[in-house]
Design a protein around this motif. Structure first.
Motif, PDB file in Angstrom:
ATOM      1  N   PRO A   5       0.804  -1.235   0.000  1.00 26.53           N
ATOM      2  CA  PRO A   5       0.000   0.000   0.000  1.00 26.53           C
ATOM      3  C   PRO A   5       0.833   1.279   0.000  1.00 26.53           C
ATOM      4  N   GLU A   6       1.997   1.266   0.671  1.00 28.09           N
ATOM      5  CA  GLU A   6       2.842   2.475   0.677  1.00 28.09           C
ATOM      6  C   GLU A   6       3.391   2.752  -0.712  1.00 28.09           C
ATOM      7  N   ARG A   7       3.808   1.699  -1.417  1.00 29.73           N
ATOM      8  CA  ARG A   7       4.330   1.874  -2.780  1.00 29.73           C
ATOM      9  C   ARG A   7       3.213   2.344  -3.701  1.00 29.73           C
ATOM     10  N   ARG A   8       2.020   1.748  -3.569  1.00 29.31           N
ATOM     11  CA  ARG A   8       0.880   2.168  -4.399  1.00 29.31           C
ATOM     12  C   ARG A   8       0.583   3.651  -4.175  1.00 29.31           C
ATOM     13  N   SER A   9       0.570   4.070  -2.916  1.00 32.53           N
ATOM     14  CA  SER A   9       0.298   5.464  -2.580  1.00 32.53           C
ATOM     15  C   SER A   9       1.361   6.378  -3.186  1.00 32.53           C
ATOM     16  N   ALA A  10       2.618   5.977  -3.092  1.00 27.92           N
ATOM     17  CA  ALA A  10       3.711   6.778  -3.668  1.00 27.92           C
ATOM     18  C   ALA A  10       3.567   6.881  -5.187  1.00 27.92           C
ATOM     19  N   LEU A  11       3.145   5.804  -5.819  1.00 24.38           N
ATOM     20  CA  LEU A  11       2.946   5.826  -7.267  1.00 24.38           C
ATOM     21  C   LEU A  11       1.773   6.730  -7.649  1.00 24.38           C
ATOM     22  N   VAL A  12       0.705   6.696  -6.866  1.00 26.28           N
ATOM     23  CA  VAL A  12      -0.441   7.563  -7.147  1.00 26.28           C
ATOM     24  C   VAL A  12      -0.035   9.025  -6.982  1.00 26.28           C
ATOM     25  N   ASP A  13       0.703   9.343  -5.914  1.00 27.09           N
ATOM     26  CA  ASP A  13       1.165  10.727  -5.731  1.00 27.09           C
ATOM     27  C   ASP A  13       2.113  11.140  -6.856  1.00 27.09           C
ATOM     28  N   ALA A  14       2.943  10.219  -7.313  1.00 30.39           N
ATOM     29  CA  ALA A  14       3.807  10.516  -8.464  1.00 30.39           C
ATOM     30  C   ALA A  14       2.952  10.771  -9.701  1.00 30.39           C
ATOM     31  N   GLY A  15       1.859  10.008  -9.846  1.00 24.98           N
ATOM     32  CA  GLY A  15       0.935  10.228 -10.953  1.00 24.98           C
ATOM     33  C   GLY A  15       0.295  11.604 -10.891  1.00 24.98           C
ATOM     34  N   VAL A  16      -0.016  12.074  -9.690  1.00 19.84           N
ATOM     35  CA  VAL A  16      -0.565  13.422  -9.511  1.00 19.84           C
ATOM     36  C   VAL A  16       0.441  14.450 -10.025  1.00 19.84           C
ATOM     37  N   GLU A  17       1.693  14.291  -9.629  1.00 20.15           N
ATOM     38  CA  GLU A  17       2.737  15.229 -10.062  1.00 20.15           C
ATOM     39  C   GLU A  17       2.875  15.243 -11.584  1.00 20.15           C
ATOM     40  N   GLY A  37      10.749   7.439  -8.676  1.00 18.37           N
ATOM     41  CA  GLY A  37      12.103   6.943  -8.435  1.00 18.37           C
ATOM     42  C   GLY A  37      12.151   5.437  -8.230  1.00 18.37           C
ATOM     43  N   VAL A  38      11.306   4.727  -8.981  1.00 13.95           N
ATOM     44  CA  VAL A  38      11.266   3.267  -8.870  1.00 13.95           C
ATOM     45  C   VAL A  38      11.660   2.657 -10.212  1.00 13.95           C
ATOM     46  N   PRO A  39      11.997   1.365 -10.224  1.00 16.45           N
ATOM     47  CA  PRO A  39      12.383   0.738 -11.489  1.00 16.45           C
ATOM     48  C   PRO A  39      11.262   0.792 -12.532  1.00 16.45           C
ATOM     49  N   VAL A  40      11.664   0.880 -13.783  1.00 17.81           N
ATOM     50  CA  VAL A  40      10.714   0.867 -14.894  1.00 17.81           C
ATOM     51  C   VAL A  40       9.893  -0.417 -14.807  1.00 17.81           C
ATOM     52  N   GLY A  41       8.594  -0.287 -14.963  1.00 16.89           N
ATOM     53  CA  GLY A  41       7.700  -1.432 -14.899  1.00 16.89           C
ATOM     54  C   GLY A  41       6.974  -1.570 -13.571  1.00 16.89           C
ATOM     55  N   THR A  42       7.371  -0.768 -12.589  1.00 21.94           N
ATOM     56  CA  THR A  42       6.745  -0.881 -11.273  1.00 21.94           C
ATOM     57  C   THR A  42       5.273  -0.482 -11.323  1.00 21.94           C
ATOM     58  N   ALA A  43       4.956   0.644 -11.926  1.00 24.47           N
ATOM     59  CA  ALA A  43       3.563   1.110 -11.964  1.00 24.47           C
ATOM     60  C   ALA A  43       2.661   0.096 -12.650  1.00 24.47           C
ATOM     61  N   SER A  44       3.156  -0.553 -13.690  1.00 25.64           N
ATOM     62  CA  SER A  44       2.325  -1.533 -14.389  1.00 25.64           C
ATOM     63  C   SER A  44       2.039  -2.754 -13.527  1.00 25.64           C
ATOM     64  N   ASN A  45       2.815  -2.960 -12.476  1.00 28.08           N
ATOM     65  CA  ASN A  45       2.532  -4.041 -11.532  1.00 28.08           C
ATOM     66  C   ASN A  45       1.435  -3.659 -10.539  1.00 28.08           C
ATOM     67  N   TYR A  46       1.162  -2.376 -10.405  1.00 33.27           N
ATOM     68  CA  TYR A  46       0.183  -1.891  -9.434  1.00 33.27           C
ATOM     69  C   TYR A  46      -1.147  -1.490 -10.047  1.00 33.27           C
ATOM     70  N   PHE A  47      -1.152  -1.166 -11.338  1.00 34.24           N
ATOM     71  CA  PHE A  47      -2.364  -0.690 -11.992  1.00 34.24           C
ATOM     72  C   PHE A  47      -2.569  -1.468 -13.287  1.00 34.24           C
ATOM     73  N   ALA A  48      -3.776  -1.987 -13.462  1.00 35.87           N
ATOM     74  CA  ALA A  48      -4.064  -2.813 -14.639  1.00 35.87           C
ATOM     75  C   ALA A  48      -3.879  -2.028 -15.932  1.00 35.87           C
ATOM     76  N   ASP A  49      -4.249  -0.753 -15.897  1.00 32.51           N
ATOM     77  CA  ASP A  49      -4.121   0.098 -17.081  1.00 32.51           C
ATOM     78  C   ASP A  49      -4.157   1.557 -16.639  1.00 32.51           C
ATOM     79  N   ARG A  50      -4.050   2.430 -17.600  1.00 34.85           N
ATOM     80  CA  ARG A  50      -4.033   3.864 -17.319  1.00 34.85           C
ATOM     81  C   ARG A  50      -5.324   4.333 -16.652  1.00 34.85           C
TER      82      ARG A  50
END
Length: 196
Positions: A5-17, A37-50
């Motif tokens: 959940p912390e990584r997901r939250s960080a990715l969502v906040d990065a998406g806001v930026e 600041g995470v490895p390429v491909g991380t967001a696609s592991n957390y979200f099915a699509d855009r």
């Protein structure tokens, strides 16, 4: 989908930026990964699509831009008149100014919802829920004016926030003679909210 959940939250906040800075077209998983600041491909592991990412951003923005319950409790100790409504609207302006990125991302969400029917449906529901919550709050707090007052106040403040956050240094140039945002808040409330 990954479950941290912390990584997901960080990715969502990065998406806001990214959304605020680059617009919806720049919101890619790769851009979100870079911003977080995470490895390429991380967001696609957390979200099915855009679309899933956009829905999470919508939810997060409503949390980020929500009023502070302590601030609202303090405001509610004041007399329930037009000046209290001014206080609430100043609080709204302060929150949007403090989290300018979040509010700009919210404006980008509005634009993207005009292009994507599935996002439009979910975004419309969340905006409508916020407006209904505001109307209920206004009624329960015993503030002057009715449901229409809240709706018109919402629309007027939305316009002021749009001008203030997108053309802050040019506000006087765009709207000559109308005053700074704080003065405009008071003028909007005076125009829209009946005296008690």
């Amino acid at each position: 989908m990954a479950g941290n959940p912390e990584r997901r939250s960080a990715l969502v906040d990065a998406g806001v930026e990214v959304l605020a800075r680059e617009g919806a077209r720049g919101l890619t998983f790769r851009a979100v990964d870079a911003e977080a600041g995470v490895p390429v491909g991380t967001a696609s592991n957390y979200f099915a699509d855009r679309d899933a990412l956009l829905r999470q951003i919508d939810t997060r923005l409503h949390i980020r831009l929500a009023p502070d319950p302590d601030k609202f409790a303090e405001l509610l100790t004041r007399p329930k008149d037009r000046s209290l409504v001014v206080g609430f609207m100043h609080d709204l302006m302060a929150r949007a100014t403090r989290d300018r990125t979040g509010y700009l991302a919210l404006l980008e969400m509005r634009l993207e919802a005009t292009r994507r029917p599935e996002l439009r449906a979910s975004f419309t529901r969340s905006v409508r829920a916020d407006l209904e919550k505001g109307i209920r709050f206004h009624r329960e707090a015993g503030l002057p004016g009715g449901d229409e007052t809240v709706t018109v106040l919402y629309l007027a403040m939305l316009g002021l926030l749009l001008e203030h956050l997108t053309l802050p240094e040019a506000l006087e140039g765009v709207l000559p003679g109308v005053g700074v945002p704080q003065g405009l808040v008071e003028r909007i409330v005076k125009t829209v909210v009946p005296e008690t």
